[in-house]
Design a protein around this motif. Structure first.
Motif, short mmCIF file in Angstrom:
data_model
loop_
_atom_site.label_atom_id
_atom_site.label_comp_id
_atom_site.label_asym_id
_atom_site.label_seq_id
_atom_site.Cartn_x
_atom_site.Cartn_y
_atom_site.Cartn_z
N PRO A 2 44.44 92.23 -5.37
CA PRO A 2 45.75 91.79 -4.90
C PRO A 2 46.84 92.18 -5.90
CG PRO A 2 44.15 90.07 -4.53
CD PRO A 2 43.45 91.16 -5.35
N GLY A 3 47.90 92.75 -5.39
CA GLY A 3 49.01 93.16 -6.24
C GLY A 3 48.99 94.62 -6.65
N ASP A 4 47.85 95.31 -6.44
CA ASP A 4 47.87 96.74 -6.79
C ASP A 4 48.44 97.55 -5.62
OD1 ASP A 4 45.80 97.31 -4.96
OD2 ASP A 4 44.27 97.52 -6.50
N ALA A 5 48.65 98.83 -5.86
CA ALA A 5 49.33 99.68 -4.87
C ALA A 5 48.59 99.75 -3.54
CB ALA A 5 49.51 101.09 -5.44
N ALA A 7 46.50 97.50 -2.26
CA ALA A 7 46.61 96.19 -1.59
C ALA A 7 47.99 96.02 -1.00
CB ALA A 7 46.30 95.07 -2.58
N ASP A 8 49.03 96.39 -1.74
CA ASP A 8 50.39 96.28 -1.23
C ASP A 8 50.60 97.14 0.01
OD1 ASP A 8 51.09 94.47 -3.19
OD2 ASP A 8 52.10 95.95 -4.46
N ALA A 9 50.00 98.32 0.04
CA ALA A 9 50.11 99.19 1.21
C ALA A 9 49.45 98.53 2.43
CB ALA A 9 49.49 100.55 0.93
N LEU A 10 48.31 97.88 2.23
CA LEU A 10 47.65 97.20 3.34
C LEU A 10 48.46 96.00 3.82
CD1 LEU A 10 43.95 97.36 2.15
CD2 LEU A 10 44.95 98.52 4.11
N VAL A 11 49.08 95.29 2.90
CA VAL A 11 49.93 94.16 3.28
C VAL A 11 51.12 94.66 4.11
CG1 VAL A 11 51.50 92.38 2.38
CG2 VAL A 11 49.22 92.69 1.38
N GLU A 12 51.71 95.77 3.69
CA GLU A 12 52.83 96.34 4.45
C GLU A 12 52.38 96.79 5.84
OE1 GLU A 12 56.18 96.40 3.88
OE2 GLU A 12 55.49 95.04 2.31
N ALA A 54 39.15 86.99 4.07
CA ALA A 54 40.24 86.08 4.42
C ALA A 54 41.00 85.63 3.18
CB ALA A 54 39.71 84.88 5.20
N VAL A 55 40.28 85.22 2.17
CA VAL A 55 40.91 84.78 0.92
C VAL A 55 41.58 85.95 0.21
CG1 VAL A 55 40.46 83.84 -1.40
CG2 VAL A 55 39.46 82.76 0.63
N TRP A 56 40.93 87.10 0.22
CA TRP A 56 41.52 88.28 -0.42
C TRP A 56 42.84 88.65 0.26
CZ3 TRP A 56 43.27 92.94 1.22
CH2 TRP A 56 43.63 93.84 0.21
N LEU A 57 42.86 88.63 1.60
CA LEU A 57 44.08 88.99 2.32
C LEU A 57 45.19 87.99 2.02
CD1 LEU A 57 45.56 90.85 4.23
CD2 LEU A 57 44.52 89.61 6.16
N ARG A 58 44.86 86.71 2.00
CA ARG A 58 45.85 85.69 1.62
C ARG A 58 46.42 85.98 0.24
NH1 ARG A 58 43.25 80.53 -0.15
NH2 ARG A 58 42.99 81.89 -1.95
N ASP A 59 45.54 86.24 -0.71
CA ASP A 59 45.98 86.51 -2.08
C ASP A 59 46.81 87.78 -2.18
OD1 ASP A 59 44.57 84.22 -2.72
OD2 ASP A 59 42.93 85.27 -3.72
N ALA A 60 46.43 88.81 -1.44
CA ALA A 60 47.19 90.07 -1.45
C ALA A 60 48.58 89.87 -0.85
CB ALA A 60 46.42 91.15 -0.70
N ILE A 61 48.66 89.11 0.23
CA ILE A 61 49.96 88.83 0.86
C ILE A 61 50.84 88.04 -0.10
CG2 ILE A 61 51.07 87.47 2.68
CD1 ILE A 61 48.70 88.34 4.52
N GLU A 62 50.28 87.04 -0.76
CA GLU A 62 51.07 86.23 -1.69
C GLU A 62 51.52 87.05 -2.89
OE1 GLU A 62 49.39 82.41 -2.53
OE2 GLU A 62 49.42 81.85 -0.41
N ALA A 63 50.67 87.93 -3.39
CA ALA A 63 51.05 88.79 -4.53
C ALA A 63 52.18 89.72 -4.12
CB ALA A 63 49.84 89.60 -5.01
N SER A 64 52.10 90.28 -2.93
CA SER A 64 53.16 91.16 -2.45
C SER A 64 54.47 90.39 -2.26
CB SER A 64 52.74 91.80 -1.12
OG SER A 64 53.76 92.62 -0.62
N ALA A 65 54.38 89.19 -1.72
CA ALA A 65 55.58 88.37 -1.54
C ALA A 65 56.24 88.09 -2.89
CB ALA A 65 55.22 87.08 -0.83
N ARG A 66 55.44 87.72 -3.87
CA ARG A 66 56.00 87.46 -5.21
C ARG A 66 56.68 88.71 -5.77
NH1 ARG A 66 51.26 84.60 -5.62
NH2 ARG A 66 50.23 86.28 -6.76
#
Length: 78
Positions: A2-5, A7-12, A54-66
């Motif tokens: 979560p928070g790497d490039a 992961a951020d691309a997947l969140v987007e 599920a937990v990873w996606l939550r964490d990745a979304i929150e890292a991207s939001a921050r």
């Protein structure tokens, strides 16, 4: 991670897909991510793809939001 490039691309991409159905802000996405991890039905769906997703996606979304200046602890559905 979560928070790497990647992961951020997947969140987007996640936000883009949902935006086809309704407007979704990053704050709203935080709430969706939390639901994926907290609701057993959603968690079972995501974890069937890969255990812990599920937990990873939550964490990745929150890292991207921050990273975009959103306090995930006070994110509102707006």
């Amino acid at each position: 991670r979560p928070g790497d490039a990647k992961a951020d691309a997947l969140v987007e991409r996640h936000r883009e897909v949902f935006s086809q159905y309704f407007p979704i802000t990053r704050q709203m996405q935080v709430h969706l991510g939390r639901m994926y991890a907290a609701d057993p039905r959603f968690a079972a769906h995501y974890d069937a793809v890969r255990p812990g997703l599920a937990v990873w996606l939550r964490d990745a979304i929150e890292a991207s939001a921050r990273a975009h200046g959103i306090d995930s602890d006070t994110a509102a559905w707006e």
